[in-house]
Design an enzyme around this catalytic site. Structure first.
Site, PDB file in Angstrom:
ATOM      1  N   LYS A   1      55.778  42.306  45.471  1.00 42.54           N
ATOM      2  CA  LYS A   1      55.366  41.678  44.226  1.00 42.54           C
ATOM      3  C   LYS A   1      53.926  43.274  45.634  1.00 42.54           C
ATOM      4  CE  LYS A   1      51.553  39.578  41.488  1.00 42.54           C
ATOM      5  NZ  LYS A   1      51.078  38.176  41.885  1.00 42.54           N
TER       6      LYS A   1
ATOM      7  N   GLU B   1      49.228  22.643  34.274  1.00 44.10           N
ATOM      8  CA  GLU B   1      47.481  22.392  33.887  1.00 44.10           C
ATOM      9  C   GLU B   1      47.731  21.016  33.282  1.00 44.10           C
ATOM     10  OE1 GLU B   1      48.501  26.037  32.971  1.00 44.10           O
ATOM     11  OE2 GLU B   1      47.165  26.366  33.496  1.00 44.10           O
TER      12      GLU B   1
ATOM     13  N   ARG C   1      46.256  24.457  27.286  1.00 38.85           N
ATOM     14  CA  ARG C   1      46.735  23.519  27.788  1.00 38.85           C
ATOM     15  C   ARG C   1      47.255  22.603  27.921  1.00 38.85           C
ATOM     16  NH1 ARG C   1      52.057  26.957  29.785  1.00 38.85           N
ATOM     17  NH2 ARG C   1      51.411  28.697  28.029  1.00 38.85           N
TER      18      ARG C   1
HETATM   19  C1  LIG Z   1      48.662  28.723  31.508  1.00 34.72           C
HETATM   20  C2  LIG Z   1      48.194  29.579  32.263  1.00 34.72           C
HETATM   21  N1  LIG Z   1      48.117  28.704  33.486  1.00 34.72           N
HETATM   22  C3  LIG Z   1      47.556  30.252  34.681  1.00 34.72           C
HETATM   23  C4  LIG Z   1      47.519  31.313  34.522  1.00 34.72           C
HETATM   24  C5  LIG Z   1      46.739  32.116  35.484  1.00 34.72           C
HETATM   25  N2  LIG Z   1      48.207  33.247  36.110  1.00 34.72           N
HETATM   26  C6  LIG Z   1      47.980  34.758  35.732  1.00 34.72           C
HETATM   27  S1  LIG Z   1      49.961  35.400  36.621  1.00 34.72           S
HETATM   28  C7  LIG Z   1      49.629  33.559  37.145  1.00 34.72           C
HETATM   29  C8  LIG Z   1      51.020  34.033  38.487  1.00 34.72           C
HETATM   30  C9  LIG Z   1      51.905  34.401  37.518  1.00 34.72           C
HETATM   31  O1  LIG Z   1      52.921  34.137  38.733  1.00 34.72           O
HETATM   32  P1  LIG Z   1      54.023  34.418  38.795  1.00 34.72           P
HETATM   33  O2  LIG Z   1      54.381  34.204  37.677  1.00 34.72           O
HETATM   34  O3  LIG Z   1      54.819  34.361  40.313  1.00 34.72           O
HETATM   35  O4  LIG Z   1      54.176  36.318  38.170  1.00 34.72           O
HETATM   36  P2  LIG Z   1      53.604  37.221  39.259  1.00 34.72           P
HETATM   37  O5  LIG Z   1      52.417  37.904  39.186  1.00 34.72           O
HETATM   38  O6  LIG Z   1      53.895  36.841  40.723  1.00 34.72           O
HETATM   39  O7  LIG Z   1      54.849  38.882  38.842  1.00 34.72           O
HETATM   40  C10 LIG Z   1      49.125  32.739  37.430  1.00 34.72           C
HETATM   41  C11 LIG Z   1      48.500  31.668  37.517  1.00 34.72           C
HETATM   42  C12 LIG Z   1      48.349  32.001  33.008  1.00 34.72           C
HETATM   43  N3  LIG Z   1      48.522  33.361  32.683  1.00 34.72           N
HETATM   44  N4  LIG Z   1      48.740  30.995  32.353  1.00 34.72           N
END
Ligand SMILES: Cc1ncc(C[n+]2csc(CCOP(=O)(O)OP(=O)(O)O)c2C)c(N)n1
Length: 642
Positions: A289, A375, A403
């Protein structure tokens, strides 16, 4: 313009098909240039930086190998889609990302045929890709055609239940479907949970160099058809299929891990999969990242989300504020209460910083739980914590709590369990747009029997509400507050426990009463000042509670004014609807009260600044003032005279 990066090769790409004629070495260069362009664009707009930087090679390779928009690339969450937007005909608008009338910060069907499925909440991509694959096989017809369906999902998002539900179904259906697990060992915060450790084990002992050599020859080495040959492939490509058992047991062929920044691995593997895959296949790609931009790589969140920044230093341009953020008020108040009461505990779903719970995690780690992007689980887990005699605060953004709604109903409300819902990002949130707006929680919480629903009008009110929630043990209770900074009011030394179901008077006036629920109170006050200057002094009250309603307060306001106007930062069906129901049932309308309810319009409002979004919603001070004049008939008299 001068500080724009030099991107000679990228400049020649106006659509993904232009990549087809390039050599692998040129594609590597395109990826480099795409990285520079992404950094440059986000330095101007702010937004999600780290995730996009981690997938520039993957984005380039996918568009070079597959035939979009016929083939569907579905980006999970889609906060990593800026490079994809640059390659798919939107480069000319990339510096409008997340702005009013600009490009969305996420994929959006209405924006481009290259965005086959919109997202912003996580873990939907595999379900969506499977839907496209099945539609393809059933003869579905769409203008772009239906080819391969490719879900790109991060390791954080992979931990959510929905991803597993989709894989379970995909493995059963056995359709050709490609899932790319983009494993950067990061969520927003470091990922938590057993899946994360499992993924780490999958590649812990595999040196990339060895794999790279194998991957280069992957096309010739892999047996055909791919899926049936998985066992042989596993034996041959030592490392590529090591430990892929979790995914394999769900019916996927597993390929990887491969280095997601090495085009010499990505391109041959994707080409082979395109040529030979028959059923569901998961490609495990390792990325970093924030890759390629030192300030992002060094940041605690790997540049997950950033304000506008200086490209050279990485320094973010944030406007300083005098007031604390609502999130930090909640976080601090909770820690203060947790010090006094060892039953207080907290749950976050992958958002320890965003919800202010990192403070609690630091001070009381054994009582603070980051459950990952989960969630639904988080809510039920909190319900059982409450059933077990603890006092759980379930801190989630309004939009993500959606959710976990069945869990709120079925596990919390029906059992009357005292879970405290701290609902952050209530109301319109700005640059993240409609997907992140906290529009519905008042409605979806207040319609539940036994649920107490509060909204803070300012940061001091929020402190009172945290204390109130901690003290309340009779059933579930929720309090909502917006994104951003408070009003700058004095904070109470010791917050009070509020009387449940009692609002407060702000000012006494005549003819019209403004009954506010939440932080529109500031705009209501401004509107009242302007009205006073015109000779109309409205009464103002802060309802504090949407449930239970302060019946006495509301009925008194109705009885002593010609008009009553409610205002809340939410969609129809919430506070105003409950007030209207009360007034109707009490027969107040029978004797001619003028009643209006200011709620969000019946549309999804696109991204802009929060103030602009509230302008669209017609809920800023001038619009409140106009509403008062209209209901009193003053505006129309003025207009008639003019
Ligand atoms: C249902 C839900 N909960 C929380 C989030 C907030 N959120 C956005 S990106 C993220 C992290 C995602 O991590 P990953 O899938 O590993 O992707 P990366 O950013 O590391 O590429 C979170 C928790 C979301 N978008 N949707």
């Amino acid at each position: 313009m001068s500080d724009r990066p030099q991107t000679p090769l990228l400049d020649q790409i106006t659509r993904p098909a232009d990549l087809k004629s390039l050599s692998d070495a040129q594609l590597t260069q395109v990826a480099q240039e795409l990285r520079q362009e992404t950094i440059s664009a986000v330095s101007v707009t702010g937004g999600h930086l780290g995730a996009g930087l981690g997938v520039v090679e993957l984005t380039t390779a996918l568009h070079a190998v597959f035939d979009t928009p016929r083939d569907k690339i579905i980006w999970d969450v889609s906060h990593q889609c800026y490079p994809h937007k640059i390659l798919t005909g939107r480069r000319d608008r990339i510096r409008t990302l997340r702005m009013k009338d600009g490009l969305s910060g996420f994929t959006k069907r209405s924006e481009s045929p290259f965005d086959p499925f919109g997202a912003a909440h996580s873990s939907t991509s595999i379900s969506a890709a499977l839907g496209f694959a099945v539609a393809r096989d059933l003869g579905g017809v769409v203008p772009e055609g239906l080819g391969d369906a490719i879900a790109v999902i991060g390791d954080g998002s992979m931990s959510a239940g929905m991803a597993f539900e989709a894989m379970n179904n995909a493995g059963h259906l056995g359709k050709r479907l490609i899932v790319i697990l983009n494993d950067n060992e990061m969520s927003i915060a470091p990922p938590v949970g057993a899946l994360s450790s499992y993924l780490s084990r999958l590649y812990a002992e595999e040196p990339f160099q060895e794999l790279k050599a194998v991957a280069k020859g992957a096309a010739s080495l892999l047996p055909e058809p791919f899926r049936e040959g998985a066992k042989r492939a596993k034996d041959m490509l030592k490392g590529m299929a090591v430990g892929g058992t979790l995914f394999e047991s769900l019916g996927f062929s597993y390929l990887g891990p491969i280095d997601g920044h090495d085009m010499d691995q990505l391109l041959p593997v994707l080409r082979t999969v395109k040529a030979r895959a028959t059923g569901p296949i998961l490609i495990h790609v390792l990325t970093k990242k924030g890759k390629g931009y030192a300030p992002a790589e060094a940041a605690r969140d790997k540049g997950h989300a950033t304000a506008k920044f200086d490209m050279v230093t990485g320094e973010q341009k944030k406007t300083p504020s005098n007031a604390p953020s609502y999130t930090s008020v909640f976080g601090k108040e909770l820690v203060r209460l947790a010090a006094e009461d060892d039953k207080i505990c907290a749950v976050t779903a992958a958002m320890p910083d965003g919800t202010g719970l990192s403070l609690m995690a630091e001070r009381y780690p054994s009582r603070c739980f980051d459950v990952g992007i989960a969630e639904q689980h988080g809510v039920t887990f909190a319900a059982a914590l409450a059933a077990g005699g603890m006092k759980p605060f379930c801190a989630m953004y309004s939009t993500f709590l959606q959710r976990g709604y069945d869990q709120v109903v079925h596990d919390v409300a029906i059992q009357r369990l005292p879970v405290r819902f701290a609902i952050d990002r209530a109301g319109l949130v700005g640059a993240d747009g409609a997907t992140h707006a906290g529009s519905f929680d008042i409605a979806y919480m207040a319609n539940l029997p036994g649920m107490v629903v509060m909204a803070a009008a300012d940061e001091s009110e929020l402190a009172h509400m945290v204390a109130t929630a901690a003290a309340y043990d009779d059933g579930p209770i929720a309090f909502r507050y917006p994104r951003g900074e408070g009003e700058g009011v004095d904070m109470p030394e010791v917050p009070e426990v509020l009387e449940i179901g009692k609002g407060r008077m702000i000012q006494n006036g005549k003819r019209v009463a403004l009954l506010s629920f939440g932080t529109r109170l500031g705009e209501v006050r401004k509107a009242a000042e302007a009205l006073t200057a015109k000779g109309i002094t409205p009464t103002i009250a802060d309802a504090r509670f949407a449930k239970p309603l302060d019946r006495d307060l509301i009925l008194n306001l109705a009885a002593s004014h010609d008009a009553l106007i409610t205002i809340e930062e939410g969609a129809v069906g919430g506070f105003g609807s409950h007030v209207a129901q009360l007034l109707a049932e009490e027969g107040v309308f029978d004797s001619g009260l003028k009643f209006r309810s200011m709620v969000f319009p019946d549309t999804f409002i696109d991204q802009a600044s929060p103030a602009d979004m509230y302008e669209v919603a017609a809920m800023n001070a001038p619009q409140i003032e106009a509403k008062v004049l209209e209901v009193l008939g003053v505006a129309s008299i003025g207009e008639k005279r003019a």
